[in-house]
Design a protein around this motif. Structure first.
Motif, short mmCIF file in Angstrom:
data_model
loop_
_atom_site.label_atom_id
_atom_site.label_comp_id
_atom_site.label_asym_id
_atom_site.label_seq_id
_atom_site.Cartn_x
_atom_site.Cartn_y
_atom_site.Cartn_z
N ARG A 1 0.84 -1.22 0.00
CA ARG A 1 0.00 0.00 0.00
C ARG A 1 0.86 1.25 0.00
NH1 ARG A 1 -4.40 -0.63 4.61
NH2 ARG A 1 -2.67 -1.73 5.50
N TYR A 2 1.92 1.25 0.77
CA TYR A 2 2.82 2.39 0.82
C TYR A 2 3.42 2.66 -0.56
CZ TYR A 2 6.91 5.24 1.75
OH TYR A 2 7.86 6.22 1.71
N GLU A 3 3.91 1.63 -1.21
CA GLU A 3 4.51 1.79 -2.54
C GLU A 3 3.46 2.28 -3.55
OE1 GLU A 3 6.47 -1.80 -3.69
OE2 GLU A 3 7.85 -1.72 -2.01
N ARG A 4 2.26 1.73 -3.47
CA ARG A 4 1.20 2.15 -4.39
C ARG A 4 0.87 3.63 -4.18
NH1 ARG A 4 -2.91 -1.74 -3.55
NH2 ARG A 4 -3.69 -0.41 -1.93
N TYR B 1 3.74 5.82 -5.43
CA TYR B 1 3.75 5.89 -6.89
C TYR B 1 2.67 6.85 -7.40
CZ TYR B 1 3.29 4.42 -11.74
OH TYR B 1 3.20 4.39 -13.10
N GLU B 2 1.47 6.74 -6.85
CA GLU B 2 0.36 7.62 -7.26
C GLU B 2 0.67 9.08 -6.95
OE1 GLU B 2 -3.17 6.11 -5.42
OE2 GLU B 2 -3.19 4.31 -6.67
N GLU B 3 1.34 9.30 -5.83
CA GLU B 3 1.69 10.67 -5.46
C GLU B 3 2.70 11.25 -6.44
OE1 GLU B 3 3.73 13.00 -1.74
OE2 GLU B 3 2.50 11.25 -1.31
N LEU C 1 0.84 12.17 -9.61
CA LEU C 1 0.08 13.42 -9.44
C LEU C 1 1.00 14.64 -9.50
CD1 LEU C 1 -2.53 12.54 -6.65
CD2 LEU C 1 -2.98 13.11 -9.04
N ALA C 2 2.17 14.54 -8.89
CA ALA C 2 3.12 15.65 -8.90
C ALA C 2 3.59 15.93 -10.32
CB ALA C 2 4.31 15.34 -8.00
N ALA C 3 3.84 14.89 -11.09
CA ALA C 3 4.26 15.06 -12.48
C ALA C 3 3.12 15.66 -13.30
CB ALA C 3 4.70 13.71 -13.06
#
Length: 180
Positions: A13-16, A19-21, A24-26
């Motif tokens: 969950r942390y890795e997921r 990755y999503e964060e 979003l930043a990009a």
């Protein structure tokens, strides 16, 4: 084992989420660049519209070439044609509406006048309407004198009483010279 499984799920969950964060930043960075481009494009469009507006008002024409002036004139002519067409359409609608109202008023006036004429004829008696309507237009209406006419009797042989009335009542229509 149970603890190990639980720890793995937490790490997944942390890795997921990490990755999503990053995604979003990009995306935010890309969208911020898109917004800057969009802003510059819209700003140029607003400036063009403002310049065209000033040109339509007859301002800032000195910097325009002959071809640009001819194009502007054509645009103004086209706009005037649309304006005149719309004005003529509205005028035509107004005239049609006014004519319709006039016709409705005439119908209403006739409907009101017809019963009034009928009532007048009924108040004058059953034979009055046919008698009055049978007269030719423009001729005077006959008068009814009971007991003779107002004119002097030419016949000296008619017997008279002391009130100077003929003893035999005669009923005649005085038609004013139009025949009896």
């Amino acid at each position: 084992m149970l603890l190990c499984n639980s720890m793995e799920k937490i790490l997944e969950r942390y890795e997921r989420y990490a990755y999503e964060e990053r995604q979003l930043a990009a995306t935010d960075f890309d969208s911020q660049g898109n917004w800057t481009l969009e802003y510059n494009r819209l700003k140029a469009r607003v400036e063009l519209l403002q310049r065209n507006h000033r040109n339509y008002l007859g301002e800032d024409l000195d910097s325009m070439s002959l071809k640009e002036l001819q194009n502007l004139e054509q645009q103004i002519d086209t706009a005037l044609k649309h304006i005149r067409a719309r004005k003529n359409h509205l005028m035509s609608q107004s005239i049609s509406e006014l004519q319709r109202k006039i016709k409705e008023k005439e119908k209403k006036d006739k409907a009101v006048a017809q019963p009034a004429l009928w009532d007048d004829q009924q108040n004058q008696g059953p034979h009055a309407s046919s008698f009055l309507l049978s007269q030719p237009a423009g001729l005077p209406l006959p008068c009814l004198n009971i007991g003779g006419c107002y004119q002097e009797e030419a016949d000296p042989g008619v017997r008279r009483n002391e009130l100077d009335h003929a003893l035999e009542p005669t009923y005649s229509f005085h038609l004013g010279g139009y025949g009896a």
